[in-house]
Design an enzyme around this catalytic site. Structure first.
Site, PDB file in Angstrom:
ATOM      1  N   GLY A 203       0.787  -1.236   0.000  1.00  0.00           N
ATOM      2  CA  GLY A 203       0.000   0.000   0.000  1.00  0.00           C
ATOM      3  C   GLY A 203       0.816   1.282   0.000  1.00  0.00           C
ATOM      4  O   GLY A 203       0.255   2.370  -0.119  1.00  0.00           O
TER       5      GLY A 203
ATOM      6  N   ILE B 278       0.172   2.266  -6.977  1.00  0.00           N
ATOM      7  CA  ILE B 278      -1.279   2.014  -7.004  1.00  0.00           C
ATOM      8  C   ILE B 278      -1.830   1.989  -5.577  1.00  0.00           C
ATOM      9  O   ILE B 278      -2.895   2.548  -5.298  1.00  0.00           O
ATOM     10  CB  ILE B 278      -1.587   0.686  -7.739  1.00  0.00           C
TER      11      ILE B 278
ATOM     12  N   VAL C 117       5.525  -9.335   2.879  1.00  0.00           N
ATOM     13  CA  VAL C 117       4.363 -10.216   2.755  1.00  0.00           C
ATOM     14  C   VAL C 117       4.775 -11.700   2.809  1.00  0.00           C
ATOM     15  O   VAL C 117       3.938 -12.572   3.017  1.00  0.00           O
ATOM     16  CB  VAL C 117       3.559  -9.835   1.483  1.00  0.00           C
TER      17      VAL C 117
ATOM     18  N   TYR D 199       6.824 -13.116 -14.807  1.00  0.00           N
ATOM     19  CA  TYR D 199       5.883 -12.195 -14.156  1.00  0.00           C
ATOM     20  C   TYR D 199       4.433 -12.571 -14.463  1.00  0.00           C
ATOM     21  O   TYR D 199       3.584 -12.587 -13.571  1.00  0.00           O
ATOM     22  CB  TYR D 199       6.184 -10.763 -14.625  1.00  0.00           C
TER      23      TYR D 199
ATOM     24  N   ARG E 199      -0.696  -0.585 -26.244  1.00  0.00           N
ATOM     25  CA  ARG E 199      -1.083  -0.914 -24.880  1.00  0.00           C
ATOM     26  C   ARG E 199      -2.292  -0.059 -24.502  1.00  0.00           C
ATOM     27  O   ARG E 199      -2.672   0.862 -25.220  1.00  0.00           O
ATOM     28  CB  ARG E 199       0.053  -0.594 -23.890  1.00  0.00           C
TER      29      ARG E 199
HETATM   30  C1  UD1 Z   1       3.167  -3.370 -17.350  1.00  0.00           C
HETATM   31  C2  UD1 Z   1       3.587  -3.440 -15.912  1.00  0.00           C
HETATM   32  C3  UD1 Z   1       3.089  -4.692 -15.278  1.00  0.00           C
HETATM   33  C4  UD1 Z   1       1.605  -4.700 -15.416  1.00  0.00           C
HETATM   34  C5  UD1 Z   1       1.243  -4.621 -16.880  1.00  0.00           C
HETATM   35  C6  UD1 Z   1      -0.238  -4.542 -17.014  1.00  0.00           C
HETATM   36  C7  UD1 Z   1       5.602  -2.543 -15.073  1.00  0.00           C
HETATM   37  C8  UD1 Z   1       7.067  -2.716 -15.022  1.00  0.00           C
HETATM   38  N1  UD1 Z   1       5.014  -3.424 -15.828  1.00  0.00           N
HETATM   39  O1  UD1 Z   1       3.785  -4.407 -18.137  1.00  0.00           O
HETATM   40  O2  UD1 Z   1       3.443  -4.715 -13.909  1.00  0.00           O
HETATM   41  O3  UD1 Z   1       1.082  -5.881 -14.862  1.00  0.00           O
HETATM   42  O4  UD1 Z   1       1.791  -3.428 -17.423  1.00  0.00           O
HETATM   43  O5  UD1 Z   1      -0.549  -4.192 -18.259  1.00  0.00           O
HETATM   44  O6  UD1 Z   1       5.039  -1.657 -14.483  1.00  0.00           O
HETATM   45  N2  UD1 Z   1       9.062  -0.245 -23.541  1.00  0.00           N
HETATM   46  C9  UD1 Z   1       9.897   0.533 -24.306  1.00  0.00           C
HETATM   47  N3  UD1 Z   1      10.924   1.182 -23.674  1.00  0.00           N
HETATM   48  C10 UD1 Z   1      11.144   1.081 -22.341  1.00  0.00           C
HETATM   49  C11 UD1 Z   1      10.280   0.281 -21.561  1.00  0.00           C
HETATM   50  C12 UD1 Z   1       9.244  -0.376 -22.199  1.00  0.00           C
HETATM   51  O7  UD1 Z   1       9.743   0.645 -25.519  1.00  0.00           O
HETATM   52  O8  UD1 Z   1      12.085   1.723 -21.845  1.00  0.00           O
HETATM   53  C13 UD1 Z   1       7.955  -0.945 -24.220  1.00  0.00           C
HETATM   54  C14 UD1 Z   1       7.957  -2.431 -23.948  1.00  0.00           C
HETATM   55  O9  UD1 Z   1       8.799  -3.114 -24.832  1.00  0.00           O
HETATM   56  C15 UD1 Z   1       6.497  -2.757 -24.153  1.00  0.00           C
HETATM   57  C16 UD1 Z   1       5.773  -1.487 -23.693  1.00  0.00           C
HETATM   58  O10 UD1 Z   1       6.740  -0.462 -23.698  1.00  0.00           O
HETATM   59  O11 UD1 Z   1       6.246  -2.973 -25.517  1.00  0.00           O
HETATM   60  C17 UD1 Z   1       5.184  -1.583 -22.307  1.00  0.00           C
HETATM   61  O12 UD1 Z   1       6.174  -1.994 -21.401  1.00  0.00           O
HETATM   62  P1  UD1 Z   1       5.963  -1.960 -19.802  1.00  0.00           P
HETATM   63  O13 UD1 Z   1       5.621  -0.608 -19.328  1.00  0.00           O
HETATM   64  O14 UD1 Z   1       7.117  -2.657 -19.178  1.00  0.00           O
HETATM   65  O15 UD1 Z   1       4.602  -2.699 -19.635  1.00  0.00           O
HETATM   66  P2  UD1 Z   1       4.105  -4.147 -19.695  1.00  0.00           P
HETATM   67  O16 UD1 Z   1       5.129  -5.125 -20.094  1.00  0.00           O
HETATM   68  O17 UD1 Z   1       2.902  -4.018 -20.543  1.00  0.00           O
END
Ligand code: UD1
Length: 370
Positions: free
Chosen positions: A9, A13, A60, A182, A250
């Site tokens: 907490g 989030i 936890v 993950y 996304r």
């Molecule tokens: C994220 C969360 C995850 C959550 C999920 C829910 C984090 C680390 N990850 O994962 O906990 O459960 O959303 O949707 O908070 N990217 C780049 N450059 C960077 C970093 C990322 O291009 O420097 C790209 C990645 O390759 C990916 C996208 O951005 O295509 C999203 O990456 P990221 O924010 O890590 O999210 P998720 O993998 O979707």
């Protein structure tokens, strides 16, 4: 008034959920280990955590801390997690420990002292690739892209005839495809909570969060969400590093909408269900890099498209939120534009240590970025 324990907490989030629950009249207790990767080496109570939230510093995975934190608690919001998709691919033992063992310890404690409601944070990551439409109009669940395809810089999802598949909103009914440690951890957390909740008469719901953004996300943590990583780069006058071609999509949902979803779930009479919590709107990673640079007054810094890919990453996923709208009453209220403006205001006086390049180096060294 009822007391809620929020595990994790003190985080991004969790602290917003604490605000929403306190506003709704709940008493809030937080169990958080103040992990240095998120909270810095000082591991102090974060200033943004509401004064009204009681903080127990503990892990936890520690049964004694969990038993203590559960005393006098009516409902539990289980958010404590290690959250980096990339990091989970090499720090495997830590991820399984924090996410799966942590949930197991919590559930054993709850089996002895059941609460009225348990809400667990699951993730869109469990879907793997989001749902797509094929050329003939059918819904298809795409396979992971083969490494040979990614090596050629061919990023899109393709059907059997090589045709590009068009992503469509992903509903809760899509079969999970677990493509990172993950994702596996999050699915395990979700199922463990639903199974144990049912066995012990604890009304349990799982919320599958999409990409949550907003204030308080740890800026110096290179394994945090992409918007916070890009913010840390831009604050240091460096270009965001974009994997693949930046056209991967996304669903960015604002943290206050997520906090509201947590409140709805904790107040709900429903049990044994899972709900997508997203905005329902797809956005490309390149477009959000540009939007963020603009609102931060750094539009002159163009994102750098690396053409590299990260092991465990999916191409596209965005939420179908019809079920959570109809059953939970969830409706996102903060638009992406408003959320981004607010974030820019918050970022204006933040200092961030940008460790994105070291983190990418770490993944490169291990063959997890190529
Ligand atoms: C994220 C969360 C995850 C959550 C999920 C829910 C984090 C680390 N990850 O994962 O906990 O459960 O959303 O949707 O908070 N990217 C780049 N450059 C960077 C970093 C990322 O291009 O420097 C790209 C990645 O390759 C990916 C996208 O951005 O295509 C999203 O990456 P990221 O924010 O890590 O999210 P998720 O993998 O979707």
């Amino acid at each position: 008034m009822a007391r809620v324990l929020i595990t994790g907490g003190a985080g991004f989030i969790g602290s917003h959920a604490a605000d929403a629950l306190l506003d709704a009249g709940y008493e809030v207790r937080v169990l958080d280990n103040l992990h240095a990767q998120v909270h810095g080496n000082g591991r102090l109570r974060p200033p943004y955590l509401a004064d009204g939230a009681e903080l127990i510093v503990g892990d936890v995975t520690d049964p004694v801390a969990v038993e203590r934190a559960l005393r006098g608690v009516d409902k539990v919001l289980h958010l404590a997690s290690a959250v980096g998709v990339g990091q989970s691919m090499y720090d495997i033992a830590s991820y399984v420990r924090a996410n799966e063992l942590g949930t197991a310890v919590l559930l054993e404690a709850l089996s002895k002292h059941p609460v009225a409601k348990l809400v667990v944070a699951s993730s869109m990551s469990i879907y793997g690739e989001g749902l797509c439409r094929s050329a003939d109009g059918r819904s298809v669940s795409p396979d992971e892209r083969p490494v040979s395809q990614l090596r050629n810089g061919d990023w899109e999802l393709r059907g059997p005839g090589g045709e590009v598949l068009e992503p469509i909103p992903t509903p809760e009914t899509k079969q999970p495809t677990l493509s990172s440690i993950y994702a596996l951890n999050k699915y395990a957390q979700e199922r463990m909570c639903l199974i144990t909740g049912k066995a012990y008469g604890i009304s349990t719901l799982a919320l599958r969060f999409f990409n949550v953004f907003g204030t308080r996300q740890a800026l110096s943590n290179p394994y945090t969400g992409v918007l916070a990583i890009f913010a840390a780069r831009l604050l240091n006058e460096r270009p965001p590093l974009v994997f693949e071609d930046g056209r991967q999509r996304r669903d960015f949902v604002h943290v206050r909408d997520v906090a509201r979803a947590c409140l709805l779930a904790l107040d709900s009479e429903l049990a044994g269900e899972v709900f997508n919590i997203g905005s329902g709107q797809p956005r490309s990673i390149l477009s959000i890099a540009q939007d963020l640079a603009r609102v931060m007054g750094r539009a002159r810094i163009s994102a750098e498209i690396t053409g590299k890919y990260r092991a465990g990453d999916i191409r596209h996923c965005f939420a179908d939120i019809e079920t959570s709208r109809a059953r939970l009453g969830f409706a996102p209220q903060v638009s992406f534009e408003d959320g981004l403006d607010e974030l820019a205001g918050y970022l204006a006086d933040q200092i961030a240590e940008d460790r994105a390049e070291q983190a990418t180096e770490e993944l490169l060294r291990r063959g997890l970025v190529a």
